[in-house]
Design a protein around this motif. Structure first.
Motif, PDB file in Angstrom:
ATOM      1  N   VAL A 112      33.757 -52.056 -47.975  1.00  0.00           N
ATOM      2  CA  VAL A 112      35.087 -52.141 -47.368  1.00  0.00           C
ATOM      3  C   VAL A 112      35.765 -53.443 -47.797  1.00  0.00           C
ATOM      4  O   VAL A 112      36.962 -53.476 -48.077  1.00  0.00           O
ATOM      5  CB  VAL A 112      34.980 -52.054 -45.834  1.00  0.00           C
ATOM      6  N   VAL A 123      37.383 -53.101 -51.037  1.00  0.00           N
ATOM      7  CA  VAL A 123      38.671 -52.412 -50.926  1.00  0.00           C
ATOM      8  C   VAL A 123      39.737 -53.362 -50.380  1.00  0.00           C
ATOM      9  O   VAL A 123      40.864 -53.417 -50.883  1.00  0.00           O
ATOM     10  CB  VAL A 123      38.538 -51.167 -50.024  1.00  0.00           C
ATOM     11  N   ALA A 150      40.074 -56.375 -50.784  1.00  0.00           N
ATOM     12  CA  ALA A 150      40.511 -57.323 -51.816  1.00  0.00           C
ATOM     13  C   ALA A 150      41.703 -56.772 -52.598  1.00  0.00           C
ATOM     14  O   ALA A 150      42.424 -57.520 -53.237  1.00  0.00           O
ATOM     15  CB  ALA A 150      39.363 -57.648 -52.762  1.00  0.00           C
ATOM     16  N   LEU A 151      41.915 -55.453 -52.547  1.00  0.00           N
ATOM     17  CA  LEU A 151      43.043 -54.856 -53.265  1.00  0.00           C
ATOM     18  C   LEU A 151      44.361 -55.073 -52.532  1.00  0.00           C
ATOM     19  O   LEU A 151      45.423 -54.787 -53.071  1.00  0.00           O
ATOM     20  CB  LEU A 151      42.822 -53.349 -53.443  1.00  0.00           C
ATOM     21  N   ASP A 176      48.292 -52.654 -48.619  1.00  0.00           N
ATOM     22  CA  ASP A 176      48.776 -51.307 -48.914  1.00  0.00           C
ATOM     23  C   ASP A 176      47.703 -50.459 -49.584  1.00  0.00           C
ATOM     24  O   ASP A 176      47.475 -49.312 -49.210  1.00  0.00           O
ATOM     25  CB  ASP A 176      50.014 -51.370 -49.817  1.00  0.00           C
ATOM     26  N   ALA A 177      47.039 -51.051 -50.584  1.00  0.00           N
ATOM     27  CA  ALA A 177      46.012 -50.288 -51.289  1.00  0.00           C
ATOM     28  C   ALA A 177      44.868 -49.925 -50.341  1.00  0.00           C
ATOM     29  O   ALA A 177      44.320 -48.819 -50.422  1.00  0.00           O
ATOM     30  CB  ALA A 177      45.496 -51.076 -52.485  1.00  0.00           C
ATOM     31  N   THR A 202      45.082 -49.429 -47.101  1.00  0.00           N
ATOM     32  CA  THR A 202      45.565 -48.353 -46.237  1.00  0.00           C
ATOM     33  C   THR A 202      45.551 -47.034 -46.995  1.00  0.00           C
ATOM     34  O   THR A 202      45.120 -46.012 -46.474  1.00  0.00           O
ATOM     35  CB  THR A 202      47.000 -48.654 -45.767  1.00  0.00           C
ATOM     36  N   ALA A 203      46.012 -47.079 -48.257  1.00  0.00           N
ATOM     37  CA  ALA A 203      46.056 -45.854 -49.052  1.00  0.00           C
ATOM     38  C   ALA A 203      44.661 -45.272 -49.224  1.00  0.00           C
ATOM     39  O   ALA A 203      44.492 -44.058 -49.308  1.00  0.00           O
ATOM     40  CB  ALA A 203      46.678 -46.136 -50.419  1.00  0.00           C
ATOM     41  N   LEU A 204      43.631 -46.130 -49.255  1.00  0.00           N
ATOM     42  CA  LEU A 204      42.267 -45.633 -49.429  1.00  0.00           C
ATOM     43  C   LEU A 204      41.593 -45.348 -48.085  1.00  0.00           C
ATOM     44  O   LEU A 204      40.398 -45.076 -48.027  1.00  0.00           O
ATOM     45  CB  LEU A 204      41.441 -46.638 -50.235  1.00  0.00           C
ATOM     46  N   GLY A 205      42.380 -45.422 -47.017  1.00  0.00           N
ATOM     47  CA  GLY A 205      41.852 -44.989 -45.729  1.00  0.00           C
ATOM     48  C   GLY A 205      41.149 -46.054 -44.922  1.00  0.00           C
ATOM     49  O   GLY A 205      40.414 -45.739 -43.992  1.00  0.00           O
ATOM     50  N   VAL A 206      41.366 -47.333 -45.254  1.00  0.00           N
ATOM     51  CA  VAL A 206      40.774 -48.392 -44.436  1.00  0.00           C
ATOM     52  C   VAL A 206      41.804 -48.823 -43.396  1.00  0.00           C
ATOM     53  O   VAL A 206      42.954 -49.078 -43.737  1.00  0.00           O
ATOM     54  CB  VAL A 206      40.387 -49.606 -45.315  1.00  0.00           C
ATOM     55  N   ARG A 250      51.995 -43.351 -45.228  1.00  0.00           N
ATOM     56  CA  ARG A 250      51.689 -44.168 -44.050  1.00  0.00           C
ATOM     57  C   ARG A 250      51.386 -45.639 -44.399  1.00  0.00           C
ATOM     58  O   ARG A 250      50.574 -46.304 -43.765  1.00  0.00           O
ATOM     59  CB  ARG A 250      50.560 -43.573 -43.186  1.00  0.00           C
ATOM     60  N   LEU A 251      52.085 -46.151 -45.412  1.00  0.00           N
ATOM     61  CA  LEU A 251      51.936 -47.570 -45.725  1.00  0.00           C
ATOM     62  C   LEU A 251      52.810 -48.419 -44.819  1.00  0.00           C
ATOM     63  O   LEU A 251      52.605 -49.618 -44.696  1.00  0.00           O
ATOM     64  CB  LEU A 251      52.287 -47.850 -47.193  1.00  0.00           C
ATOM     65  N   GLY A 296      43.187 -42.871 -40.724  1.00  0.00           N
ATOM     66  CA  GLY A 296      43.470 -43.202 -42.116  1.00  0.00           C
ATOM     67  C   GLY A 296      42.445 -42.653 -43.082  1.00  0.00           C
ATOM     68  O   GLY A 296      42.782 -42.186 -44.170  1.00  0.00           O
ATOM     69  N   ALA A 297      41.171 -42.685 -42.685  1.00  0.00           N
ATOM     70  CA  ALA A 297      40.110 -42.259 -43.591  1.00  0.00           C
ATOM     71  C   ALA A 297      40.238 -40.763 -43.901  1.00  0.00           C
ATOM     72  O   ALA A 297      39.946 -40.315 -45.011  1.00  0.00           O
ATOM     73  CB  ALA A 297      38.747 -42.561 -42.978  1.00  0.00           C
ATOM     74  N   ALA A 348      43.197 -40.150 -46.253  1.00  0.00           N
ATOM     75  CA  ALA A 348      42.940 -40.596 -47.626  1.00  0.00           C
ATOM     76  C   ALA A 348      42.285 -39.495 -48.451  1.00  0.00           C
ATOM     77  O   ALA A 348      42.211 -39.597 -49.672  1.00  0.00           O
ATOM     78  CB  ALA A 348      42.069 -41.846 -47.623  1.00  0.00           C
ATOM     79  N   PHE A 372      37.647 -47.083 -57.279  1.00  0.00           N
ATOM     80  CA  PHE A 372      38.129 -47.216 -55.908  1.00  0.00           C
ATOM     81  C   PHE A 372      38.788 -45.932 -55.428  1.00  0.00           C
ATOM     82  O   PHE A 372      38.836 -45.664 -54.240  1.00  0.00           O
ATOM     83  CB  PHE A 372      39.122 -48.365 -55.782  1.00  0.00           C
TER      84      PHE A 372
END
Ligand SMILES: Nc1ncnc2c1ncn2[C@@H]1O[C@H](COP(=O)(O)OP(=O)(O)O)[C@@H](O)[C@H]1O
Ligand SMILES: [Mg+2]
Lengths: 317, 252
Positions: free
Chosen positions: A199, A202, A204-205, A208-209, A211-215, B49-50, B70-71, B74, B98
């Motif tokens: 996590v 992730v 570190a990105l 926004d990134a 959140t986009a990956l679901g964290v 949802r950003l 969120g998960a 995604a 990623f």
């Protein structure tokens, strides 16, 4: 094919073992059993401090998205000092002195964690850039330190003596009474951070990134910041404030393993911290005989590196 | 399917989106076009949802974006943002991997690795796979970011100006891949595009936005008229037909 990371980790581990052996064995005289017991306790403290500084620095840098800020540059250990003297102020010297040190430590840590969250979460949410963060950290540090000295003037001299007795830990006056609870906290925090290593990659990105990956960025970052605060409390309580050590060991480790992947960087930085702190203390104190300059040497090197990184950063722009 | 109902959004007192409603059925490529500042990126970031919704409702595949974990989301939608700062000391392969995080939580299975390899190959990144992302050119980096979004393998794919920095070859290649993703895999693709001709050639539907509103919405043939284009972009644009396709001579 064996990659670079496992080799680097193995080399660092070997160096750390060497440092540990040197720390325990160099110039051992007199009652060997007693001396070893003493050194063992101090070794544990140094390892604890090294691991917590390395871990808290990496997590903090990842969460804030830069390589230059560390918890102590941002004034977190000044916060701990402030909480310490604030408690003396609130409870009175006697009340403070009669408290069990572990209770005090737990209280200080909890208070500091809450304050750290209150201070840093809004800053992170506002997505300040590096310069502004750095500036706020410096201002915060100065503010907290002057508040601390203001309080020190206001409380009566006896109370002040008690407060400074509690806060002047150093490499040569390690707080043995807190060792057990500090080790437990370090281990617990490290377990949590290790389980969050992917996590962290992730995070570190950026927000926004992630959140986009679901964290869930807000919750995760709040939890991690709380851990950072607790780890800073551990190291500051044991050996006092250290501003640049974290920066130094993490930057060194990152160059050795050449990756920012947390599964590699976390152990590498922890091992580097052990090499620097335990090895440095072994050389300076047991090897060269009594010199107590480790903090100064490490802070000096770390400070230089901090400036170098700042310049490198500004040139990249 | 993406359903946007009465979405409004304001920032510092200025309205950025005003009562936007859209329904995008599953499968197909939708292009969002419009002048700078029309609110395209804002709309996309709200679907992804950003940013938190202020008014209205958005669902993606039946999941409300503001209340679904969120998960879970995604695995339903992937989003490429318009501006992407990339963390340093990150290799292209790691960046693309990623995209698998929602599925693997960081522990890549063989299937995940296959997805990563396929994405790298699809976007011509094999030669750069072990390079640090910060050493790539703008277009190469853009391809790596697109590969990461593709790799997430979601039914719905949101791309904000994906053609930025891409050369002609890679721009055409990407549009063909978007088309194939919709036709062969039934994916729902929404892309903000500036080149109206790319939109007309590859999208099933063009949504034109201006001043925070949807001002035109329909299949390319319907939208590619001098009158509509002038209404959206503000200058007279000649439209001719080449091989049965409408082509806007917007640069003349
Ligand atoms: N963070 C922000 N604060 C204030 N205004 C913003 C912010 N982000 C975007 N805007 C404004 O919102 C409008 C729409 O922006 P955006 O959605 O990025 O437009 P587009 O992508 O269509 O070019 C612009 O006028 C922009 O100035
Ligand atoms: Mg935009």
């Amino acid at each position: 094919m064996i990659g670079r990371a496992p080799l680097a980790l193995a080399a660092l581990a070997a160096l750390a073992l060497l440092a540990t052996a040197a720390f325990l064995a160099l110039n051992l005289r007199g009652d060997i059993g007693f001396a070893l017991e003493l050194r063992g306790a101090r070794l544990l403290a140094l390892v604890c401090v090294g691991v917590s500084i390395a871990t808290s620095t990496i997590v903090f840098q990842t969460v804030t998205g830069n390589r230059i800020l560390t918890p102590s540059v941002m004034g977190l250990d000044a916060l701990y000092g402030f909480v310490q003297i604030g408690l003396v102020f609130a409870l009175g010297g006697l009340g403070f002195a009669t408290l069990d040190p572990r209770m005090k430590f737990a209280g200080e840590t909890a208070l500091m964690t809450a304050m750290a969250l209150a201070l840093f979460l809004p800053m992170l949410r506002a997505r300040l850039d590096m310069t502004l963060m750095l500036l706020s950290g410096v201002v915060l540090g100065v503010l907290l330190r002057s508040l601390s000295s203001l309080l020190a003037r206001v409380i009566d001299p006896n109370d002040f003596a008690i407060a400074s007795g509690a806060s002047f830990a150093s490499f040569n006056a390690v707080r043995g009474d807190l060792l057990a609870v500090a080790s437990l906290m370090t281990i617990a925090a490290c377990v949590v951070v290790w389980r969050a290593r992917h996590v962290l990659d992730v995070l570190a990105l950026g927000q926004d990134a992630s959140t986009a990956l679901g964290v869930d960025w807000r919750r995760t970052v709040a939890g991690l910041l709380a851990l950072v605060a607790a780890l800073v409390a551990v190291s500051t309580a044991l050996v006092g404030p250290m501003v640049f050590v974290g920066l130094l060991v993490v930057a060194l480790a990152e160059r050795v393993v050449n990756t920012r992947r947390h599964a590699v960087l976390l152990p590498a930085a922890a091992l580097t911290a052990i090499v620097v702190l335990v090895g440095g203390q072994a050389t300076l104190q047991h090897g060269l005989g009594g010199a107590s300059a480790l903090a100064i040497v490490v802070e000096f090197a770390g400070g230089l590196l901090f400036l170098a990184l700042l310049f490198a950063e500004s040139r990249r722009r | 399917m993406i359903r946007i109902e009465n979405v409004s959004f304001a920032r510092g007192g200025t309205e950025i989106l005003r009562d936007v409603s859209l329904e995008l059925p599953s499968g197909g490529v939708t292009a969002i076009v419009g002048p700078n500042g029309a609110g395209k990126s804002t709309l996309l970031s709200l679907i992804g949802r950003l940013q938190p919704l202020q008014a209205g409702r958005i669902t993606v595949g039946g999941h409300a974006v503001d209340s679904t974990p969120g998960a879970e989301l995604a695995k339903v939608l992937a989003i490429l943002r318009q501006d992407n700062g990339v963390a340093s000391r990150l290799r292209v392969r790691e960046l693309v991997a990623f995209g698998r995080f929602p599925h693997s939580r960081g522990r890549l299975s063989n299937e995940d690795r296959a997805h990563v390899a396929a994405s790298l190959a699809a976007f011509g990144l094999d030669a750069f796979a072990e390079r640090f992302v910060e050493t790539l050119s703008g277009g190469q980096r853009q391809r790596a970011l697109i590969a990461m979004a593709f790799c997430q393998d979601t039914p719905c794919l949101l791309l904000d100006e994906p053609l930025n920095n891409l050369d002609m070859f890679h721009a055409r290649d990407l549009m063909r891949r978007l088309r194939a993703a919709a036709d062969e895999r039934g994916r729902t693709v929404v892309a903000v595009l500036h080149d109206i001709n790319h939109a007309a050639a590859y999208a099933d539907r063009i949504v034109a936005m201006k001043d925070g509103r949807v001002v035109a919405d329909g299949p390319p043939a319907e939208l590619m008229t001098p009158e509509t284009l002038e209404r959206v972009f503000g200058h007279r644009i000649r439209v001719t037909t080449i091989d049965g396709r409408p082509v806007a001579l917007h640069h003349l």
